[in-house]
Design an enzyme around this catalytic site. Sequence first.
Site, PDB file in Angstrom:
ATOM      1  N   SER A 100       2.503  16.728  -7.543  1.00 33.83           N
ATOM      2  CA  SER A 100       2.605  18.293  -7.859  1.00 33.83           C
ATOM      3  C   SER A 100       2.464  18.971  -6.662  1.00 33.83           C
ATOM      4  O   SER A 100       1.348  19.526  -6.323  1.00 33.83           O
ATOM      5  CB  SER A 100       1.571  18.483  -8.995  1.00 33.83           C
ATOM      6  OG  SER A 100       1.693  17.997  -9.952  1.00 33.83           O
ATOM      7  N   LYS A 175       6.566  22.685 -12.356  1.00 33.48           N
ATOM      8  CA  LYS A 175       5.362  22.098 -12.597  1.00 33.48           C
ATOM      9  C   LYS A 175       4.184  23.016 -12.614  1.00 33.48           C
ATOM     10  O   LYS A 175       3.122  22.888 -13.360  1.00 33.48           O
ATOM     11  CB  LYS A 175       5.271  20.932 -11.686  1.00 33.48           C
ATOM     12  CG  LYS A 175       3.962  20.219 -11.653  1.00 33.48           C
ATOM     13  CD  LYS A 175       3.516  19.445 -13.015  1.00 33.48           C
ATOM     14  CE  LYS A 175       2.103  19.151 -13.114  1.00 33.48           C
ATOM     15  NZ  LYS A 175       1.857  18.279 -14.530  1.00 33.48           N
ATOM     16  N   LYS A 244      -5.254  23.801  -7.662  1.00 36.24           N
ATOM     17  CA  LYS A 244      -4.279  23.786  -6.776  1.00 36.24           C
ATOM     18  C   LYS A 244      -2.782  24.272  -7.461  1.00 36.24           C
ATOM     19  O   LYS A 244      -2.138  24.912  -6.802  1.00 36.24           O
ATOM     20  CB  LYS A 244      -4.157  22.356  -6.183  1.00 36.24           C
ATOM     21  CG  LYS A 244      -3.006  21.992  -5.197  1.00 36.24           C
ATOM     22  CD  LYS A 244      -1.745  21.260  -5.808  1.00 36.24           C
ATOM     23  CE  LYS A 244      -2.448  19.983  -6.515  1.00 36.24           C
ATOM     24  NZ  LYS A 244      -1.454  19.273  -7.256  1.00 36.24           N
TER      25      LYS A 244
HETATM   26  P1  NDP Z   1      -6.226  11.278  -7.538  1.00 37.95           P
HETATM   27  O1  NDP Z   1      -7.093  12.265  -6.822  1.00 37.95           O
HETATM   28  O2  NDP Z   1      -6.856  10.609  -8.688  1.00 37.95           O
HETATM   29  O3  NDP Z   1      -5.606  10.440  -6.479  1.00 37.95           O
HETATM   30  C1  NDP Z   1      -4.972  10.736  -5.261  1.00 37.95           C
HETATM   31  C2  NDP Z   1      -4.447   9.683  -4.705  1.00 37.95           C
HETATM   32  O4  NDP Z   1      -3.907  10.116  -3.473  1.00 37.95           O
HETATM   33  C3  NDP Z   1      -5.271   8.620  -4.241  1.00 37.95           C
HETATM   34  O5  NDP Z   1      -4.390   7.301  -4.084  1.00 37.95           O
HETATM   35  C4  NDP Z   1      -5.860   8.835  -2.637  1.00 37.95           C
HETATM   36  O6  NDP Z   1      -6.267   7.960  -2.007  1.00 37.95           O
HETATM   37  C5  NDP Z   1      -4.390   9.496  -2.106  1.00 37.95           C
HETATM   38  N1  NDP Z   1      -4.410  10.272  -1.202  1.00 37.95           N
HETATM   39  C6  NDP Z   1      -5.509  11.303  -1.039  1.00 37.95           C
HETATM   40  N2  NDP Z   1      -5.342  12.063   0.115  1.00 37.95           N
HETATM   41  C7  NDP Z   1      -4.499  11.483   0.831  1.00 37.95           C
HETATM   42  C8  NDP Z   1      -3.981  11.578   2.144  1.00 37.95           C
HETATM   43  N3  NDP Z   1      -4.490  12.532   2.905  1.00 37.95           N
HETATM   44  N4  NDP Z   1      -3.127  10.580   2.619  1.00 37.95           N
HETATM   45  C9  NDP Z   1      -2.691   9.487   1.785  1.00 37.95           C
HETATM   46  N5  NDP Z   1      -3.363   9.355   0.398  1.00 37.95           N
HETATM   47  C10 NDP Z   1      -3.961  10.261  -0.036  1.00 37.95           C
HETATM   48  O7  NDP Z   1      -5.059  12.272  -8.083  1.00 37.95           O
HETATM   49  P2  NDP Z   1      -4.209  12.000  -9.180  1.00 37.95           P
HETATM   50  O8  NDP Z   1      -3.464  10.872  -9.158  1.00 37.95           O
HETATM   51  O9  NDP Z   1      -4.763  12.432 -10.586  1.00 37.95           O
HETATM   52  O10 NDP Z   1      -2.992  13.027  -8.927  1.00 37.95           O
HETATM   53  C11 NDP Z   1      -1.972  13.025  -7.971  1.00 37.95           C
HETATM   54  C12 NDP Z   1      -0.884  14.116  -8.106  1.00 37.95           C
HETATM   55  O11 NDP Z   1      -0.195  14.022  -9.317  1.00 37.95           O
HETATM   56  C13 NDP Z   1      -1.568  15.434  -7.793  1.00 37.95           C
HETATM   57  O12 NDP Z   1      -0.619  16.398  -7.010  1.00 37.95           O
HETATM   58  C14 NDP Z   1      -1.739  15.820  -9.379  1.00 37.95           C
HETATM   59  O13 NDP Z   1      -1.842  17.322  -9.279  1.00 37.95           O
HETATM   60  C15 NDP Z   1      -0.528  15.378  -9.917  1.00 37.95           C
HETATM   61  N6  NDP Z   1      -0.895  14.968 -11.510  1.00 37.95           N
HETATM   62  C16 NDP Z   1      -2.004  14.343 -11.811  1.00 37.95           C
HETATM   63  C17 NDP Z   1      -2.124  14.236 -13.477  1.00 37.95           C
HETATM   64  C18 NDP Z   1      -3.325  13.738 -14.026  1.00 37.95           C
HETATM   65  O14 NDP Z   1      -3.521  13.501 -15.199  1.00 37.95           O
HETATM   66  N7  NDP Z   1      -4.227  13.083 -13.162  1.00 37.95           N
HETATM   67  C19 NDP Z   1      -0.748  14.721 -14.198  1.00 37.95           C
HETATM   68  C20 NDP Z   1       0.231  15.414 -13.600  1.00 37.95           C
HETATM   69  C21 NDP Z   1       0.336  15.437 -12.275  1.00 37.95           C
HETATM   70  P3  NDP Z   1      -7.494   7.290  -1.958  1.00 37.95           P
HETATM   71  O15 NDP Z   1      -7.579   6.170  -3.036  1.00 37.95           O
HETATM   72  O16 NDP Z   1      -7.824   6.648  -0.686  1.00 37.95           O
HETATM   73  O17 NDP Z   1      -8.644   8.609  -2.268  1.00 37.95           O
END
Ligand code: NDP
Length: 299
Positions: A100, A175, A244
């Site tokens: 997002s 979104k 965010k």
């Molecule tokens: P999480 O915080 O659960 O996971 C984040 C992921 O991104 C992890 O795999 C993390 O890796 C990785 N990550 C974080 N920072 C970095 C970086 N600097 N470089 C590379 N990888 C990175 O987030 P979500 O999965 O919940 O959300 C992901 C996106 O989807 C967001 O933008 C969120 O707003 C959106 N979203 C989420 C929903 C939900 O229900 N959770 C619903 C709809 C949209 P690591 O394992 O190393 O921490």
Amino acid sequence: MATRTVAYLGLGAIGRPMAARLAHAAGITLAVWNRTADRADAFGREHGARVARTPADAARGAEVVITCFPVSPDVESILEGENGLLGTMAPGTALVDCTSGDPASSRRIAARLAERNIGFLDAPVSGGTSGAEQGTLTVMVGGNAALLERVKPVLEAFGKKIVHCGDVGAGDALKAVNNALLAVNVWSTAEGLAALAKAGVRADVALDVINASSGRSNASMNLFPERVLTRAFPRTFRVALLDKDVGIAAGVAREQKVPSPLIQLTAELFRMAHMELGEEADHVEVAKIVERWAGQEIA
Ligand code: NDP
């Protein structure tokens, strides 16, 4: 359908179940990468995908690369350098960013990729982690419509409703506004139920009536019954991420010179709530702040 090679980067709360759908989809060969390698290893063991050690390694040979990180700058941070996506993504392939994200960053990323003749779509999703597990997400897409048609069969592994919203950044903007509405509903439902509880009306009774009336929302119909009334508060979508999103929506409204006091206030409330609740709290836990201020539990 000919087998298509797909790379999925970012195995977080929503990324993991999305990637799992791809791993088990017919006609798709999947490679995954995650910043914390243990999580990718566990995913590979469970779902049988190739586990890559770098973004470049994941993207090698991939026709479609999908990213899903917290914010757009995280996507930008894995483009360049010897381990970056640009090292191995071939001309004619596409990056589909399910983060997002924010429209300005997405436009910047699209321009950088276009220099190498690589396509870009911003493609954030809604429907939560359960929608991802079931493959029923809504995918809102900005960018070239013909490119979307090309990659649609891949997105259909996790998306049920896939909508072309406009140019690059349009998916991000839509979104963000959707989630601003979610945030308004969560916060205002908490305020209303706390006030009713103080006035002697039980939350289950209140929700029963509201959900048969015009004040209902996803918050009143699903989130509060399942998460607040049960006091379960499961962690599926971090308040940090909703903060965010509302911030992005507030920025879009300001940039378009649309008076938006309600969205700006909600952005401020969620910024405060994020600071107070910390990085790991779920978005619905903002109800606990409202309860504290009210001196009254909702249920
Ligand atoms: P999480 O915080 O659960 O996971 C984040 C992921 O991104 C992890 O795999 C993390 O890796 C990785 N990550 C974080 N920072 C970095 C970086 N600097 N470089 C590379 N990888 C990175 O987030 P979500 O999965 O919940 O959300 C992901 C996106 O989807 C967001 O933008 C969120 O707003 C959106 N979203 C989420 C929903 C939900 O229900 N959770 C619903 C709809 C949209 P690591 O394992 O190393 O921490």
